[in-house]
Design an enzyme around this catalytic site. Structure first.
Site, PDB file in Angstrom:
ATOM      1  N   TYR A   1       0.764  -1.280   0.028  1.00 29.09           N
ATOM      2  CA  TYR A   1      -0.115  -0.034   0.004  1.00 29.09           C
ATOM      3  C   TYR A   1       0.993   1.252  -0.040  1.00 29.09           C
ATOM      4  O   TYR A   1       0.558   2.171  -0.730  1.00 29.09           O
ATOM      5  CB  TYR A   1      -1.018   0.111   1.019  1.00 29.09           C
ATOM      6  CG  TYR A   1      -1.920   1.258   1.375  1.00 29.09           C
ATOM      7  CD1 TYR A   1      -2.906   0.977   0.339  1.00 29.09           C
ATOM      8  CD2 TYR A   1      -1.950   2.347   1.975  1.00 29.09           C
ATOM      9  CE1 TYR A   1      -4.267   1.807   0.280  1.00 29.09           C
ATOM     10  CE2 TYR A   1      -2.666   3.174   2.129  1.00 29.09           C
ATOM     11  CZ  TYR A   1      -4.003   3.388   1.280  1.00 29.09           C
ATOM     12  OH  TYR A   1      -4.858   4.062   1.163  1.00 29.09           O
TER      13      TYR A   1
ATOM     14  N   LYS B   1       1.008   4.176  -2.871  1.00 30.57           N
ATOM     15  CA  LYS B   1       0.669   5.391  -2.699  1.00 30.57           C
ATOM     16  C   LYS B   1       1.728   6.614  -3.179  1.00 30.57           C
ATOM     17  O   LYS B   1       1.647   7.534  -3.360  1.00 30.57           O
ATOM     18  CB  LYS B   1      -0.028   5.523  -1.354  1.00 30.57           C
ATOM     19  CG  LYS B   1      -1.288   4.818  -1.257  1.00 30.57           C
ATOM     20  CD  LYS B   1      -2.220   5.240  -2.299  1.00 30.57           C
ATOM     21  CE  LYS B   1      -3.574   4.630  -2.224  1.00 30.57           C
ATOM     22  NZ  LYS B   1      -4.540   5.168  -3.222  1.00 30.57           N
TER      23      LYS B   1
HETATM   24  P1  NAD Z   1     -13.751   2.242  -0.373  1.00 30.11           P
HETATM   25  O1  NAD Z   1     -13.424   0.703  -0.313  1.00 30.11           O
HETATM   26  O2  NAD Z   1     -14.914   2.681   0.598  1.00 30.11           O
HETATM   27  O3  NAD Z   1     -14.335   2.491  -1.966  1.00 30.11           O
HETATM   28  C1  NAD Z   1     -13.340   2.077  -2.852  1.00 30.11           C
HETATM   29  C2  NAD Z   1     -14.308   1.962  -4.262  1.00 30.11           C
HETATM   30  O4  NAD Z   1     -13.326   1.583  -5.211  1.00 30.11           O
HETATM   31  C3  NAD Z   1     -15.346   1.080  -4.227  1.00 30.11           C
HETATM   32  O5  NAD Z   1     -16.623   1.505  -4.846  1.00 30.11           O
HETATM   33  C4  NAD Z   1     -14.783   0.043  -4.859  1.00 30.11           C
HETATM   34  O6  NAD Z   1     -15.719  -0.911  -5.583  1.00 30.11           O
HETATM   35  C5  NAD Z   1     -13.932   0.484  -5.976  1.00 30.11           C
HETATM   36  N1  NAD Z   1     -12.819  -0.244  -6.583  1.00 30.11           N
HETATM   37  C6  NAD Z   1     -11.952  -1.009  -5.898  1.00 30.11           C
HETATM   38  N2  NAD Z   1     -11.151  -1.823  -6.750  1.00 30.11           N
HETATM   39  C7  NAD Z   1     -11.578  -1.136  -8.170  1.00 30.11           C
HETATM   40  C8  NAD Z   1     -10.962  -1.569  -9.406  1.00 30.11           C
HETATM   41  N3  NAD Z   1     -10.159  -2.104  -9.633  1.00 30.11           N
HETATM   42  N4  NAD Z   1     -11.623  -0.686 -10.390  1.00 30.11           N
HETATM   43  C9  NAD Z   1     -12.750   0.296 -10.308  1.00 30.11           C
HETATM   44  N5  NAD Z   1     -13.119   0.477  -9.234  1.00 30.11           N
HETATM   45  C10 NAD Z   1     -12.703  -0.340  -7.944  1.00 30.11           C
HETATM   46  O7  NAD Z   1     -12.364   2.937  -0.295  1.00 30.11           O
HETATM   47  P2  NAD Z   1     -12.138   4.518   0.434  1.00 30.11           P
HETATM   48  O8  NAD Z   1     -11.898   4.482   1.708  1.00 30.11           O
HETATM   49  O9  NAD Z   1     -13.275   5.479  -0.097  1.00 30.11           O
HETATM   50  O10 NAD Z   1     -11.102   4.807  -0.451  1.00 30.11           O
HETATM   51  C11 NAD Z   1     -10.798   5.571  -1.844  1.00 30.11           C
HETATM   52  C12 NAD Z   1      -9.448   6.041  -2.178  1.00 30.11           C
HETATM   53  O11 NAD Z   1      -8.987   6.621  -1.209  1.00 30.11           O
HETATM   54  C13 NAD Z   1      -8.536   4.637  -2.258  1.00 30.11           C
HETATM   55  O12 NAD Z   1      -7.561   4.883  -3.222  1.00 30.11           O
HETATM   56  C14 NAD Z   1      -7.748   4.627  -1.014  1.00 30.11           C
HETATM   57  O13 NAD Z   1      -6.444   3.937  -0.875  1.00 30.11           O
HETATM   58  C15 NAD Z   1      -7.662   6.172  -0.598  1.00 30.11           C
HETATM   59  N6  NAD Z   1      -7.530   6.444   0.732  1.00 30.11           N
HETATM   60  C16 NAD Z   1      -8.289   6.059   1.683  1.00 30.11           C
HETATM   61  C17 NAD Z   1      -8.231   6.268   2.917  1.00 30.11           C
HETATM   62  C18 NAD Z   1      -9.071   5.892   3.935  1.00 30.11           C
HETATM   63  O14 NAD Z   1      -8.958   6.014   5.337  1.00 30.11           O
HETATM   64  N7  NAD Z   1     -10.387   5.464   3.713  1.00 30.11           N
HETATM   65  C19 NAD Z   1      -7.198   7.074   3.414  1.00 30.11           C
HETATM   66  C20 NAD Z   1      -6.113   7.537   2.411  1.00 30.11           C
HETATM   67  C21 NAD Z   1      -6.464   7.280   1.128  1.00 30.11           C
END
Ligand code: NAD
Length: 263
Positions: free
Chosen positions: A164, A168
């Site tokens: 991860y 990132k």
């Molecule tokens: P989430 O799991 O709630 O939602 C992710 C979405 O992406 C889902 O709708 C899923 O179906 C879709 N997805 C997953 N794999 C996919 C693929 N191969 N092709 C198309 N769609 C796909 O995640 P989130 O927490 O909303 O995170 C969104 C982004 O933010 C991610 O890149 C994550 O790494 C980043 N992020 C999240 C956090 C956190 O704390 N939630 C913190 C920093 C960064």
């Protein structure tokens, strides 16, 4: 899931965003869905690209006028289809939010090659494919905005998250590289680096006892996790003309997490 139509008291309206054509990957849930809602409230035309077909259908029901494409960001044909879908429906694309991503939370000695490859494919190669498809349309029109969702773990490291963190961090560097390469074409490329955000991704990690949300809140100078709407607000600002001189940046939105170096 609330309706994306109603303005919220905290909304700032960026008039230049009205009618802009926005593609959000992973827009069916979490940060991506909140971002789709936020752009929708700005009067943008929304396209959602997501691997979760049921979630996609649910999201589209509450995003007026939005179109959707089911598929994975790792599949070049599906990525092309998502952009072609936008070409047909909206005549092109102005803003792309590369949000789709997965967590990979395991000790490195338990990380299989398959885990490693899957994380790289979705979190890194998927962003590359979507950036390239976006720029193929944005370069000829001489304008565009690309926002990549990185993480605090693209800036600082944590144990048991090697793949991860590596992806990132690579997304942060890719953002800088593309920003300087495409600036002459009027394309701005920035990354957002959120701290922990209350989404399904984080809830699953809490439920499986891989993370402790109360400890994380305590570790955060602002004393809480972020909401997906707070990340969406930053995405909307960065896409707007108010941010017209901002490119190649990895913008932290983490409640002070990466600034903190005490106990
Ligand atoms: P989430 O799991 O709630 O939602 C992710 C979405 O992406 C889902 O709708 C899923 O179906 C879709 N997805 C997953 N794999 C996919 C693929 N191969 N092709 C198309 N769609 C796909 O995640 P989130 O927490 O909303 O995170 C969104 C982004 O933010 C991610 O890149 C994550 O790494 C980043 N992020 C999240 C956090 C956190 O704390 N939630 C913190 C920093 C960064």
């Amino acid at each position: 899931m609330t309706s994306g139509t109603a303005l919220r008291p905290t909304d700032v309206i960026y008039r230049d965003l009205a009618q802009k054509r926005v593609l959000i990957t992973g827009g069916a849930a979490g940060i991506g869905y909140a971002t789709a809602e936020a752009f929708s409230r700005q009067g943008c035309r929304i396209a959602v690209f997501d691997i979760d077909e049921t979630g996609l259908e649910r999201a589209l029901k509450s995003l007026p006028g939005a179109i959707g494409k089911h598929g994975s960001v790792t599949d070049p044909d599906a990525v092309n289809a998502a952009f072609e879908n936008m070409d047909e429906a909206f005549g092109g694309v102005d803003i792309v939010v590369n949000n789709a991503g997965i967590s990979m939370n395991k000790p490195t000695l338990e990380l299989s090659l398959q885990d490693w490859q899957k994380t790289l494919d979705i979190n890194l190669t998927g962003v590359f494919l979507c950036c390239q498809a976006a720029a193929r349309r944005m370069v000829p029109q001489g304008s565009g905005v690309i926002l990549n969702i990185s993480s605090i773990y693209g800036i600082v490291a944590a144990p048991n998250r090697l793949a991860y963190c590596a992806t990132k961090s690579a997304v942060a560097m890719m953002t800088k590289g593309l920003a300087i390469e495409w600036a002459e074409h009027g394309i701005r490329v920035n990354a957002l680096a959120p701290g922990y955000v209350k989404t399904a991704l984080v809830e699953q990690l809490v439920e499986s006892h891989r993370i402790d949300d109360r400890a994380l809140a305590k570790r955060t100078p602002l004393g809480r996790l972020a909401t997906a709407e707070e990340i969406a607000d930053l995405a909307v600002f960065l896409a707007s003309d108010k941010a017209r001189y901002i490119t190649g940046q990895v913008v932290g939105i983490d409640g002070g997490w990466t600034a903190y170096g005490y106990i």
